[in-house]
Enzyme design. Structure first.
Site, PDB file in Angstrom:
ATOM      1  N   ARG A 122      -8.377  -7.463  -8.466  1.00 16.47           N
ATOM      2  CA  ARG A 122      -9.246  -8.642  -8.620  1.00 16.47           C
ATOM      3  C   ARG A 122     -10.626  -8.200  -9.107  1.00 16.47           C
ATOM      4  O   ARG A 122     -10.927  -7.012  -9.108  1.00 16.47           O
ATOM      5  CB  ARG A 122      -9.429  -9.306  -7.242  1.00 16.47           C
ATOM      6  CG  ARG A 122     -10.084  -8.346  -6.243  1.00 16.47           C
ATOM      7  CD  ARG A 122     -10.460  -8.993  -4.916  1.00 16.47           C
ATOM      8  NE  ARG A 122     -11.232  -8.104  -4.074  1.00 16.47           N
ATOM      9  CZ  ARG A 122     -10.734  -7.212  -3.235  1.00 16.47           C
ATOM     10  NH1 ARG A 122      -9.431  -7.075  -3.120  1.00 16.47           N
ATOM     11  NH2 ARG A 122     -11.529  -6.444  -2.514  1.00 16.47           N
ATOM     12  N   HIS A 169     -15.442  -2.686   8.278  1.00 15.07           N
ATOM     13  CA  HIS A 169     -14.748  -2.881   7.003  1.00 15.07           C
ATOM     14  C   HIS A 169     -15.370  -3.965   6.139  1.00 15.07           C
ATOM     15  O   HIS A 169     -14.758  -4.466   5.211  1.00 15.07           O
ATOM     16  CB  HIS A 169     -13.253  -3.127   7.225  1.00 15.07           C
ATOM     17  CG  HIS A 169     -12.613  -2.004   7.976  1.00 15.07           C
ATOM     18  ND1 HIS A 169     -12.499  -0.744   7.443  1.00 15.07           N
ATOM     19  CD2 HIS A 169     -12.113  -1.924   9.232  1.00 15.07           C
ATOM     20  CE1 HIS A 169     -11.938   0.058   8.335  1.00 15.07           C
ATOM     21  NE2 HIS A 169     -11.700  -0.622   9.429  1.00 15.07           N
ATOM     22  N   LYS A 200       0.818  -1.226   0.000  1.00 18.79           N
ATOM     23  CA  LYS A 200       0.000   0.000   0.000  1.00 18.79           C
ATOM     24  C   LYS A 200       0.846   1.267   0.000  1.00 18.79           C
ATOM     25  O   LYS A 200       0.445   2.273  -0.591  1.00 18.79           O
ATOM     26  CB  LYS A 200      -0.957  -0.020   1.198  1.00 18.79           C
ATOM     27  CG  LYS A 200      -1.829  -1.280   1.296  1.00 18.79           C
ATOM     28  CD  LYS A 200      -2.665  -1.519   0.064  1.00 18.79           C
ATOM     29  CE  LYS A 200      -3.167  -2.954  -0.003  1.00 18.79           C
ATOM     30  NZ  LYS A 200      -3.915  -3.255  -1.235  1.00 18.79           N
TER      31      LYS A 200
HETATM   32  C1  MV4 Z   1      -8.603   6.295   5.642  1.00 16.49           C
HETATM   33  C2  MV4 Z   1      -9.718   6.890   6.265  1.00 16.49           C
HETATM   34  C3  MV4 Z   1      -9.638   8.239   6.553  1.00 16.49           C
HETATM   35  N1  MV4 Z   1      -8.517   8.937   6.249  1.00 16.49           N
HETATM   36  N2  MV4 Z   1      -7.528   7.026   5.350  1.00 16.49           N
HETATM   37  C4  MV4 Z   1     -10.335   1.849   5.634  1.00 16.49           C
HETATM   38  C5  MV4 Z   1     -10.021   0.744   4.712  1.00 16.49           C
HETATM   39  C6  MV4 Z   1      -8.684   1.049   4.146  1.00 16.49           C
HETATM   40  N3  MV4 Z   1      -8.709   0.794   2.740  1.00 16.49           N
HETATM   41  C7  MV4 Z   1      -8.442   2.489   4.441  1.00 16.49           C
HETATM   42  N4  MV4 Z   1      -9.534   2.940   5.263  1.00 16.49           N
HETATM   43  C8  MV4 Z   1      -9.651   4.227   5.623  1.00 16.49           C
HETATM   44  N5  MV4 Z   1      -8.593   5.001   5.329  1.00 16.49           N
HETATM   45  C9  MV4 Z   1      -7.494   8.317   5.668  1.00 16.49           C
HETATM   46  N6  MV4 Z   1      -6.392   9.018   5.388  1.00 16.49           N
HETATM   47  C10 MV4 Z   1     -10.807   6.120   6.562  1.00 16.49           C
HETATM   48  C11 MV4 Z   1     -10.782   4.764   6.256  1.00 16.49           C
HETATM   49  C12 MV4 Z   1     -11.952   4.047   6.636  1.00 16.49           C
HETATM   50  C13 MV4 Z   1     -12.861   3.583   5.684  1.00 16.49           C
HETATM   51  C14 MV4 Z   1     -12.642   3.758   4.329  1.00 16.49           C
HETATM   52  C15 MV4 Z   1     -13.545   3.296   3.404  1.00 16.49           C
HETATM   53  C16 MV4 Z   1     -14.709   2.643   3.832  1.00 16.49           C
HETATM   54  C17 MV4 Z   1     -14.921   2.451   5.156  1.00 16.49           C
HETATM   55  C18 MV4 Z   1     -14.010   2.915   6.106  1.00 16.49           C
HETATM   56  C19 MV4 Z   1     -14.259   2.723   7.458  1.00 16.49           C
HETATM   57  C20 MV4 Z   1     -13.365   3.155   8.383  1.00 16.49           C
HETATM   58  C21 MV4 Z   1     -12.203   3.817   7.975  1.00 16.49           C
END
Ligand code: MV4
Length: 444
Positions: A291, A235, A116
């Site tokens: 995917r 998630h 990542k």
């Molecule tokens: C974040 C974020 C807020 N700010 N990054 C969650 C899954 C992973 N792919 C990254 N995620 C997040 N990254 C920053 N800089 C909030 C999340 C996040 C989230 C993102 C998409 C869908 C649901 C979520 C639930 C909690 C946190």
């Protein structure tokens, strides 16, 4: 050309791939664990091979057993579905080395996007907007402090080898970051085999918007619109839709161009998804999934493209069938994930399905491998069906969703159907006014 496809997966996605193969006139090979002898993907395939005990590590994750099954049955291609080995670059490499076509991207692209921190770096180099944060993995807690001070708190620590929300830590101040740094590193080391973590500015109420991308081996890459996947819990996505209620044609164009730029930078082929966080009319790269995704039907319904057939044809060297020129999303689509789980605690609820009646009628699609008297095994994820609705607009799609969820009868196991009905009665959901934190405050 491809003539016989082994499906290295189970459940609804294994069945979905088999159906695509049948439409293309290809033979199919199902692999299954001892717990999946009565599974539908086994019944519908031309050949089936038992590859081991119920435990995933000894069956669906066993590379040698799957390769052996392909060799024995003469399969010349392998579709990995989602989960299991789908984003394992080592698996893709071995498949290719055995002279079998891996239906997916190259091992190099899978490996690059699986890291990542690296993916973030590549996105930045390609001119894709990213959130302010560290350049690659952090080398000390002091560096974390410096970056956090520069971008402002709150910040989020993420594991380079993580993804999908695993191994993240939100830090509102320096003291929290101090404590989180080492814990995050040791957790990452244990969970993913790499202690590398990076830090970026934390967004408080973003939406999760992802762009479906597709590349062919002739150098063409297309973007097929977005999916809004903001409605999720722990998630785990619950509902996905396309188009997003908040994405204008201008934003769609800009996000699509960004996604394509990243794909060009990695020489991406086959189906992929570029995930963005969206807040206050700005979007930022989050990660790329290499995917076919669970929620791909939502895109199929608004584009009219069979993404799984396209995956197979592109893997066989054909050009993308998507017409050149102006691209439009037609109508609206939503997907509701039906899990065998307690609707309140979300704990899995495996067991025997005593009654199973599918909804139908205009605009309704159900992707499932379940049936009446089927026993949902406890060893795998709890998804038993995906209810997909299409309508001329969001309002018609919601009306269809309500009646289809009423029509859907599942008895014997508890499911997420009651939760979906409650969400469809929520005013904010109906208005399209939500972020990824919707479920945190959702009350029934
Ligand atoms: C974040 C974020 C807020 N700010 N990054 C969650 C899954 C992973 N792919 C990254 N995620 C997040 N990254 C920053 N800089 C909030 C999340 C996040 C989230 C993102 C998409 C869908 C649901 C979520 C639930 C909690 C946190």
């Amino acid at each position: 050309m491809i003539s016989k496809v082994l499906i290295a997966n189970r459940g609804e996605i294994a069945l979905r791939v088999i159906l695509a193969c049948k439409e293309l006139g290809l033979k199919t090979v199902a692999v299954h664990s001892e717990a999946d002898r009565d599974a539908l993907h086994v019944r519908y395939a031309d050949h089936d091979v038992c590859i081991g005990p119920a435990l995933s590590r000894q069956s669906y994750l066993s590379i040698s057993s799957i390769i052996a099954a392909a060799e024995i049955t003469g399969a010349d291609a392998i579709h990995p579905g989602y989960g299991f080995l789908a984003e394992n670059p080592h698996f893709a490499e071995i498949v290719n080395e055995c002279g079998i076509t891996f239906i997916g991207p190259t091992p190099e692209a899978i490996r690059l996007m699986g890291n990542k921190a690296k993916a973030r770096e590549m996105a930045q180099k390609a001119g894709v907007p990213i959130l302010p944060g560290s350049d690659g993995p952090l080398s000390s807690v002091e560096e974390a402090f410096d970056v956090a001070r520069a971008v402002g708190y709150p910040v989020i620590l993420k594991a380079s080898a993580g993804g999908g929300g695993r191994g993240m830590r939100i830090c509102g101040d320096e003291a929290t970051l101090q404590g989180a740094y080492e814990t995050a590193r040791s957790e990452a080391e244990r969970a993913f085999g790499s202690a590398d973590v990076y830090v970026e500015k934390y967004l408080e109420h973003p939406r999760h918007i992802e762009i479906q991308v597709f590349g062919d081996t002739h150098g063409r890459i297309v973007a097929l619109g977005e999916r809004d996947c903001s409605i999720q819990r722990r998630h785990q996505k619950l509902i996905e839709e396309s188009p997003s209620p908040v994405i204008t044609p201008d934003l769609r164009k800009r996000m699509s161009d960004a996604a394509i730029k990243l794909c060009e930078a990695v020489g991406y082929v086959n189906a992929g998804t570029v995930e963005f966080l969206f807040q206050d009319d700005e979007f930022y790269f989050m990660e790329m999934n290499t995917r076919i995704q669970v929620e791909h039907p939502v895109t199929e319904e608004v584009t009219g493209i069979d993404l799984v057939k396209e995956q197979i044809l592109v893997a066989a060297g054909e050009r993308l069938s998507v017409p050149h020129g102006e691209f439009r999303l037609r109508g609206h689509a939503m997907e509701f994930r039906i899990n065998a789980e307690d609707p309140v605690t979300f704990a899995p609820n495996p067991g025997k399905i005593r009654e199973f009646h599918l909804p139908g009628g205009p605009g309704v699609r159900v992707d499932t491998a379940a049936y009446r008297d089927y026993v949902v095994p406890p060893h795998y994820d709890s998804l038993i069906a995906k209810l997909i609705l299409r309508g001329k607009d969001r309002a018609e799609t919601i009306a269809r969703a309500r009646r289809a969820l009423e029509q859907f009868i599942i008895e014997g196991v508890k499911t997420s159907i009651p939760l979906h009905r409650a969400i469809l009665a929520n005013e904010k959901f109906v208005k399209g006014d939500f972020s990824t934190r919707f479920m945190e405050t959702f009350e029934r």
